[in-house]
Design an enzyme around this catalytic site. Structure first.
Site: not given
Ligand code: UD1
Ligand code: UDP
Length: 389
Positions: A216, A214, A133, A246, A97, A119
């Site tokens: 939003r 994490h 999502e 995160h 999602d 999924e």
């Molecule tokens: C994203 C997904 C969310 C998912 C989550 C899992 C969207 C809109 N959101 O949320 O559905 O549940 O991932 O974790 O698709 N960043 C880094 N390095 C990384 C990851 C993130 O620097 O490896 C920072 C960046 O500044 C980025 C911000 O996190 O702009 C947000 O990342 P983004 O992928 O847009 O949204 P998430 O909140 O991570």
């Molecule tokens: N996870 C990980 N390291 C971490 C935190 C989470 O590998 O420090 C794994 C966790 O086991 C799960 C996945 O990341 O499988 C979940 O990711 P996240 O919570 O970012 O996204 P969501 O599942 O809510 O989309």
């Protein structure tokens, strides 16, 4: 005859959930698997890809600090479209999602390529929870030819929305496949010794609470409330809190300003998958808003408090009305205290049901995709597609 399947993913959870399918594709001679990472999570995705030894055919670079959803969506659409035009796949596979999921499926649709959605069918029926999502998942469903439902509830949601039964496949969730692989690795003496050394700072006399966050829709006051509740919880003498935060700046900000330097709180960078699963296993309970963690907790039978208003995974919780605590300081504290000190309550909350299968979801998905290419449906789909051009 070999068919090209382009798998598109970009975030940590998508990678974790698609990797077992890629491993299955490797076994199928008539599938040519092409892998595209959008780079939505540059660092967090790399940890996963390295652990499971996956090679990426395309690595896009769409991440910018704190970009808006519209910016992310536009950049992604442009980049993913280029890959689709170059690869010309027979099928595009997306998972879950995220914005990568939605945009991957939209770009496939714009190129009139069939989409397989892994999924599929999870719903809260509230478009702002989780945001964005819930809508990403629904919109992906609208353009998908194959819907892989992880649970019976998800399958039912799809049927209620009018998706034809012949296009829905109940497979279980591939996160269980990945978790089973990880649990096997963790048991090996080399990994176990490493993991014990990594977490030797934990005090075995104290109960450990593992935290992630994490979403939003919680940024701002809700996220501050969650952190304030954790700070109060850490004042209990028998408690230690581990929070791998995160990388989103909206998470890092409040976490560091409210929790850094507090006794009994360990703030860590995002952990490698094995380390995280090891901590889930040793945690007394888990506080999270993560989707994947709720699923894993149901398999590991760890009690969980979900810091959200709604969950699309109620089926994974033994008592959803107790476990979904929202983001109020009082309610997080009260439920945590009960889990720490009320043995009967703890037992009840640990009695989670795993509705996601036992680790064979990827196999089922790969088999159905093979069937899809073999049976007339694929031919029909393509003929219809051509006739409508
Ligand atoms: C994203 C997904 C969310 C998912 C989550 C899992 C969207 C809109 N959101 O949320 O559905 O549940 O991932 O974790 O698709 N960043 C880094 N390095 C990384 C990851 C993130 O620097 O490896 C920072 C960046 O500044 C980025 C911000 O996190 O702009 C947000 O990342 P983004 O992928 O847009 O949204 P998430 O909140 O991570
Ligand atoms: N996870 C990980 N390291 C971490 C935190 C989470 O590998 O420090 C794994 C966790 O086991 C799960 C996945 O990341 O499988 C979940 O990711 P996240 O919570 O970012 O996204 P969501 O599942 O809510 O989309």
């Amino acid at each position: 005859m070999s068919y090209k399947v382009l798998s598109i993913f970009g975030t940590r959870p998508e990678a974790l959930k698609i990797i077992p399918i890629l491993k299955e594709f490797e076994r199928q001679s008539h599938i040519t698997s092409i892998v595209c990472s959008t780079g939505q999570h540059q660092e967090m995705l790399q940890q996963v890809v390295d652990l499971f030894d996956v090679s990426l055919d395309y690595s896009l670079n769409v991440m910018m600090p704190n970009q808006s959803l519209s910016q992310l969506t536009t950049r992604l659409l442009f980049e993913v479209n280029r890959v689709i035009e170059e690869v010309k796949p027979d099928l595009v596979l997306v998972q879950g999602d995220t914005t990568t999921t939605f945009v991957g499926s939209l770009a496939a649709y714009y190129n009139q390529i069939a989409v397989a959605h892994v999924e599929a069918g999870l719903r809260t029926h509230d478009i702002y929870s989780p945001w964005p999502e819930e809508v990403n998942r629904k919109m992906t469903g609208v353009v998908s030819a194959l819907h892989f439902a992880p649970s019976q509830d998800a399958e039912l949601n799809l049927l209620k929305e009018g998706v034809s039964r012949k296009n829905i496949f109940l497979t279980g969730n591939t996160i269980i496949d990945t978790l089973v692989m990880a649990l096997k690795k963790i048991k090996t003496p080399t990994h176990l010794t490493q993991l014990e050394a990594e977490f030797q700072f934990l005090d075995p006399r104290k109960k450990m609470i593992l935290v992630t966050g994490h979403r939003r829709e919680s940024f701002g006051q809700d996220f501050k409330n969650i952190c304030l509740a954790l700070r109060r919880l850490a004042q209990l003498e028998d408690v230690q809190i581990v929070f791998p935060a995160h990388l989103n700046p909206n998470v890092q900000g409040p976490v560091n300003s409210i929790l850094a330097g507090q006794d009994n709180i360990f703030l860590l960078p995002p952990l490698g998958y094995l380390s995280f699963i090891y901590l889930m296993k040793v945690a007394h309970f888990i506080i999270t808003d993560s989707g994947g963690v709720q699923e894993e907790a149901s398999y590991l039978r760890r009690p969980i408090l979900v810091t959200r208003r709604l969950t699309e995974r109620e089926e994974a919780l033994s008592c959803p009305e107790e476990a979904v605590v929202g983001a109020k300081v009082g309610s997080i504290l009260a439920k945590s205290q009960k889990l720490l000190h009320d043995v009967a309550y703890y037992k009840e909350m640990s009695a989670t049901q795993n509705p996601y299968g036992n680790g064979h979801a990827a196999e089922k998905i790969a088999t159905e995709i093979t069937q899809y290419f073999k049976v007339p449906y694929f031919q029909i789909y393509n003929i219809v597609r051509k006739n409508t051009l």
